[in-house]
Every structure is written in structure tokens, then in C-alpha cells.
Design a protein around this motif. Structure first.
Motif, PDB file in Angstrom:
ATOM      1  N   LYS A 318       3.515 -48.933  23.395  1.00  0.00           N
ATOM      2  CA  LYS A 318       3.700 -47.817  22.464  1.00  0.00           C
ATOM      3  C   LYS A 318       3.387 -46.494  23.152  1.00  0.00           C
ATOM      4  O   LYS A 318       4.095 -45.489  22.942  1.00  0.00           O
ATOM      5  CB  LYS A 318       2.788 -48.012  21.250  1.00  0.00           C
ATOM      6  CG  LYS A 318       2.888 -46.894  20.198  1.00  0.00           C
ATOM      7  CD  LYS A 318       4.270 -46.847  19.562  1.00  0.00           C
ATOM      8  CE  LYS A 318       4.323 -45.807  18.452  1.00  0.00           C
ATOM      9  NZ  LYS A 318       5.672 -45.722  17.842  1.00  0.00           N
ATOM     10  N   GLU A 321       6.353 -45.506  25.185  1.00  0.00           N
ATOM     11  CA  GLU A 321       7.428 -45.014  24.323  1.00  0.00           C
ATOM     12  C   GLU A 321       7.171 -43.561  23.913  1.00  0.00           C
ATOM     13  O   GLU A 321       8.079 -42.720  23.944  1.00  0.00           O
ATOM     14  CB  GLU A 321       7.533 -45.893  23.075  1.00  0.00           C
ATOM     15  CG  GLU A 321       8.577 -45.422  22.077  1.00  0.00           C
ATOM     16  CD  GLU A 321       8.506 -46.169  20.761  1.00  0.00           C
ATOM     17  OE1 GLU A 321       8.996 -45.642  19.746  1.00  0.00           O
ATOM     18  OE2 GLU A 321       7.938 -47.284  20.732  1.00  0.00           O
ATOM     19  N   ARG A 324       7.839 -41.236  26.809  1.00  0.00           N
ATOM     20  CA  ARG A 324       9.275 -41.006  27.011  1.00  0.00           C
ATOM     21  C   ARG A 324       9.802 -39.973  26.016  1.00  0.00           C
ATOM     22  O   ARG A 324      10.599 -39.098  26.377  1.00  0.00           O
ATOM     23  CB  ARG A 324      10.045 -42.324  26.859  1.00  0.00           C
ATOM     24  CG  ARG A 324       9.862 -43.290  28.010  1.00  0.00           C
ATOM     25  CD  ARG A 324      10.883 -44.415  27.951  1.00  0.00           C
ATOM     26  NE  ARG A 324      10.753 -45.227  26.753  1.00  0.00           N
ATOM     27  CZ  ARG A 324       9.960 -46.291  26.647  1.00  0.00           C
ATOM     28  NH1 ARG A 324       9.197 -46.648  27.672  1.00  0.00           N
ATOM     29  NH2 ARG A 324       9.906 -46.996  25.518  1.00  0.00           N
ATOM     30  N   ASN A 325       9.368 -40.101  24.764  1.00  0.00           N
ATOM     31  CA  ASN A 325       9.816 -39.149  23.745  1.00  0.00           C
ATOM     32  C   ASN A 325       9.339 -37.734  24.059  1.00  0.00           C
ATOM     33  O   ASN A 325      10.073 -36.762  23.844  1.00  0.00           O
ATOM     34  CB  ASN A 325       9.315 -39.589  22.370  1.00  0.00           C
ATOM     35  CG  ASN A 325       9.974 -40.863  21.878  1.00  0.00           C
ATOM     36  OD1 ASN A 325      11.063 -41.214  22.332  1.00  0.00           O
ATOM     37  ND2 ASN A 325       9.334 -41.565  20.969  1.00  0.00           N
TER      38      ASN A 325
END
Length: 529
Positions: A318, A321, A324-325
Motif C-alpha cells: 500500500k 501504491e 506511485r500516486n
């Protein structure tokens, strides 16, 4: 070699691909920016041709530059592997009276070294030869588009939209910037259709190559030291199937238990475990079996964030993720800035990024793991929200009016603070108001609520709720205004500022709620309007 060192090595190559992505994206935005001044079809065609004329040369030059940097960096990284994994074992050779052969004289090891470097460089070259973006094709579908087509497609479409008035320059820039930053520079494996970001592919290639090279050196060391046992490293956040980390195995067990040689096993794709020679009676284990059992027990424990549970591996995934965002949003901000976008669009993008950063830190704290912002800043974009940006954003939101229920009409009937207090004590005694309401006859409209937000867009506090002159001289009209302003605050508490519904949607919802309250209480709603 520990996982942290391998991560740092892989990040160096990853950064070079972020540089490539940033340069190509900036060039596309710069070219689109020129179209803001196109005023006629002939000018458009000539201008577009001029802009597209050297596209292939630019791409070729950037790819050559990136691969050239990569080649030099890969040699440097593998030299470090030799230094850490082979040269560092010199004392062990001498301790058990085995001749240590310097790397410069070790032809077998040099052969492995050269072969590993060549494989890694070929992998990087393969990535650069099949680069493009995964862009929207409508109806939720995305298609892979090579770099050359990205230039032509984006520039032509942007030029036509601006020229025909279908979209403003700011709207075109927002669309292109977001799509490119969300997609990121991609590398596609044409045989399978699998795709991932070029930065991720480069990182994985180097991480896997360095790890395998390290394993080969350690096997050579074990052969020289005449041992058939190895200790596998342990690290937090390992995938569930890699439970075997931290223990000692024979060479056969490395294959049968740890999956050495398979894609998803020890030293496989994206694996951060490694193994090194272990000499019984001389080497000392990093962890005892009891310590490993306790570490693994803690890894399986779950913690809750936003109503969802995560174990250590899931929490790490998580985190990646969210990183990356954040990188995608940082790229979007930089594209908007370089394209001269509307300041409000830039501020909104910065707000979303700050909200992501706030959530990331909150999640990491809840999971008990350290934030790894270096993985965010590997994009080489620097600070995308400066100190002045924070002040400007905060000031703008502090003075922004969330509720100005009727800007076109100014009330004519003044009220007194005593009237407001009596209604709060009697008719609306069951309502817990968020702030003291005061009369201010100078404001436009029936009422005004000011909300202060944090820089990342989350609700901070109510600055003030003011009641103005009313359009009707009735108690019901004043009650309507007071309820309206309180509901504005409650809606603001519920949403991040960037996710707020439109004013029209908010007011429509509030009016329905107030009508239901009036009906339930038996009050005459017609007297409020």
C-alpha cells in the motif's frame, strides 16, 4: 548485501528513467504551449509541422543519453557488488587458510561479472526500444501508444481543440498533463501484452540482476571455502510466500524450499532476499530460530487504517501504491507549471498532492512503518510546493466563502443578535451549532460561512458564521438561514476541499433537508422563502 543497499542501487537507475520521462513530458508540454497563439488553419498546419519536424531526433537523442548514463552506472553498481560480496570476504578466506584470489586475477569471476553486466545492459536497452504511454482510448479502455505517436497525436489533437474553440488552452493542458502523469512513461513486453512503467521495469531489472550477481559471487565464495550451507537474509515486508528468510539451508534446500532459480523464488524477479556462504563453527547467524519466529509472528499481525486491515506485506504494498500516486501528481504539477496553466489549476493540483502526502504519513504512522519519501523524490522533480505556495494556498482558502447563499440578492430586513440567540434556545434548541452566529448587516446575501482548511485540503475549523439582512421579515426566514449555514459547515467537515460537490448540488441538498425539518416540526416553509 542487505535489502536497503540493493534498493539504493536500483533507485539510481530508476532515477535516470524518471529524468527521461521528465524531459520528454516537458518537451510535449512546451510544444502544446506554443499553440495558444495559433489563430488560423494555415498557421496551425505550418506551426504543427515545424513542431513535429524534429520529434524523432529528440526521442533518439534522449534515449541515447539515458542508455549511455545507464551503461556507466551499471558498471559502477556491479563494481560495488564485487567490493561488498567478494572483496569483503577476504578475511574469511585467510581465517580458514584458503587462498584469496583478487578479483583482477579471478578469470572465472570476471566472466560471470561481464556476463551479468551485459545482460543488465541489454535489458535496459530492450526497455528503451519499446517505450510509450498507456493512454485512454475511451470507455475506460487504455491502449499502448509509442513515443513518436504520442507526440503527433497529442500535438495535433491539442492544436485542433484550441483552434476550433472546442476547449480552452488551460483545459487542453490540464487534460494532457493529467493523462501523461497518470500513465507515466511505459515499457511494454509485446509478446505477452504485459506493461509497467519504464522506471519500475528499470528498477526491477537492476534489482534482480544485482541480486543474482551477488548470489553467484557468494556461491563462488562458498565453493572456495568448501561449505555447502548458506544463510538467507531476512527483511520486513517480505511477501507471504517468502517465509523462509533468515534461516540456514543447504544448496539443495535453497532450490527445494526457497525456490532458487524460479521467477517468484529466492533471487527471482523483484526479490530483495539474498544468501551468503555460512561456515558452521565460524559463521554466526543473524537471527536465531526463536527470534525469527517472533519476527514472523509480528509480520502477520494486522493493523487498521480507514476501516481496512493490513499485515506487514500488505502495508508495504500500500505504501508503494501511495508513493506511485504521489509521483504521478508531482509530475502533473510540474507539467501544469511549465505549461503556464491557470494558477487555480496549479493550486488545486498542489492541494491534491499535499492531501496525498498527509494520507501517506498518516497511513505509515498507523502501520508503524517509516515513510520512505526518497522513493517519492526519486522522480528528480524537486519541491513541487514551495514555502510560498503553502502560504498562498492557506490564505486563499481562509478567505474563501463556502456559503454565500444568494449573491445576486441582497436582503433588506436587519435582525438582532438577540433574535438569533432566542431561536437557538427555543425552536432550534436540538441543533448543536458549530460556531456562534453573529449578525453583520454589511455582508451580501442572507448568510456567510468562512472555513479554514489545512494546506492539504482537509477541514481545519470554522472561522466565522455571519447572518446578514434577510429577504423576508419572518422568523421562519431567519431559521432557514441559520440551518442553511450550519449544514454548510457539516458538509465542509465531511469532504476534502477538492472533493466538495458543486455549490448548486450543495444548496439543492440543503434545501431538501430544511424542507423536511420544517415539515417534521409543523412550521410553514412558505414563510421562509
Amino acid at each position: 548485501m542487505n535489502p536497503q543497499d540493493m534498493d539504493k542501487m536500483a533507485a539510481q537507475i530508476e532515477g535516470l528513467f524518471f529524468d527521461l520521462q521528465n524531459r520528454l513530458t516537458a518537451d510535449i508540454v512546451r510544444r502544446i504551449q506554443k499553440m495558444d497563439k495559433v489563430t488560423a488553419t494555415a498557421d496551425l498546419q505550418i506551426n504543427t509541422l515545424l513542431q513535429l519536424g524534429n520529434t524523432s531526433e529528440i526521442i533518439e537523442a534522449e534515449l541515447k543519453r539515458t542508455t549511455g548514463y545507464c551503461d556507466a552506472k551499471i558498471w559502477e553498481l556491479y563494481d560495488q557488488v564485487v567490493e561488498d560480496q567478494y572483496t569483503a570476504n577476504r578475511d574469511v578466506y585467510e581465517q580458514i587458510n584458503t587462498r584469496y584470489i583478487p578479483f583482477e586475477e579471478n578469470e572465472e569471476l570476471q566472466g560471470w561479472y561481464n556476463a551479468a553486466v551485459s545482460r543488465n545492459m541489454d535489458e535496459i536497452l530492450n526497455i528503451t526500444q519499446s517505450l510509450g504511454f498507456y493512454v485512454s482510448a475511451g470507455v475506460g479502455r487504455k491502449v499502448f501508444t509509442p513515443l513518436s505517436q504520442i507526440y503527433t497525436g497529442y500535438l495535433n489533437a491539442a492544436a485542433m481543440d484550441v483552434l476550433t474553440g472546442a476547449q480552452s488552452y488551460s483545459a487542453v493542458l490540464r487534460r494532457v498533463s493529467k493523462e501523461m502523469s497518470d500513465s507515466g512513461l511505459q515499457w511494454i513486453e509485446y509478446a505477452t501484452g504485459y506493461h509497467c512503467r519504464a522506471t519500475t521495469a528499470a528498477r526491477r531489472a537492476v534489482l534482480t540482476g544485482v541480486n543474482q550477481m551477488s548470489a553467484q559471487i557468494n556461491e563462488k565464495v562458498a565453493e572456495d571455502l568448501e561449505t555447502q550451507t548458506f544463510e538467507v537474509t531476512w527483511h520486513s515486508g517480505a511477501r507471504d510466500t517468502h517465509w523462509w528468510g533468515g534461516r540456514v539451508y543447504t544448496k539443495k534446500q535453497l532450490v527445494s524450499i526457497c525456490g532458487l532459480g524460479s521467477v517468484d523464488g529466492l533471487c527471482g524477479a523483484n526479490c530483495r532476499h539474498s544468501y551468503h556462504a555460512f561456515i558452521p563453527g565460524i559463521s554466526v547467524r543473524t537471527y536465531t530460530d526463536e527470534q525469527l519466529d517472533e519476527l514472523n509472528r509480528k509480520e502477520k499481525q494486522t493493523k487498521t487504517w480507514n476501516g481496512k486491515q493490513y499485515n506487514a506485506y500488505e502495508a508495504t504494498a500500500k505504501q508503494r501504491e501511495m508513493e506511485r500516486n504521489m509521483r504521478a501528481q508531482r509530475a502533473n504539477i510540474c507539467s501544469l507549471k511549465s505549461g503556464g496553466a491557470d494558477p487555480d489549476d496549479i493550486m488545486a493540483a498542489q492541494s491534491r498532492y499535499l492531501n496525498q502526502l498527509h494520507s501517506y504519513k498518516g497511513f505509515s504512522k498507523a502501520m508503524g512503518i517509516e515513510p520512505d519519501l526518497e522513493r517519492v523524490y526519486v522522480d528528480r522533480l524537486g519541491r513541487v510546493v514551495t514555502g510560498n505556495g503553502f502560504k498562498t494556498y492557506t490564505k486563499a482558502r481562509k478567505t474563501g466563502i463556502i456559503s454565500d447563499r444568494n449573491k445576486l440578492k441582497r436582503g433588506i430586513y436587519p435582525v438582532k443578535n438577540e433574535q438569533i440567540a432566542r431561536i437557538q434556545e427555543n425552536e432550534l434548541s436540538g441543533v448543536k451549532f458549530s460556531s456562534e452566529m453573529k449578525y453583520n448587516g454589511r455582508i451580501a446575501g442572507n448568510g456567510k460561512t468562512q472555513i479554514e482548511y489545512y494546506p492539504w485540503g482537509a477541514f481545519k475549523k470554522v472561522k466565522s458564521i455571519e447572518i446578514g439582512k434577510q429577504e423576508r421579515d419572518t422568523k421562519e426566514a431567519l431559521m432557514d438561514t441559520m440551518l442553511h449555514e450550519e449544514l454548510e459547515v457539516r458538509i465542509a467537515r465531511k469532504y476534502n476541499i477538492n472533493d466538495l460537490p458543486s455549490d448548486a448540488e450543495i444548496h439543492k441538498y440543503i434545501n431538501r433537508v430544511i424542507q423536511r425539518i420544517f415539515k417534521a416540526k409543523g412550521w410553514d416553509y412558505d414563510k421562509a422563502r
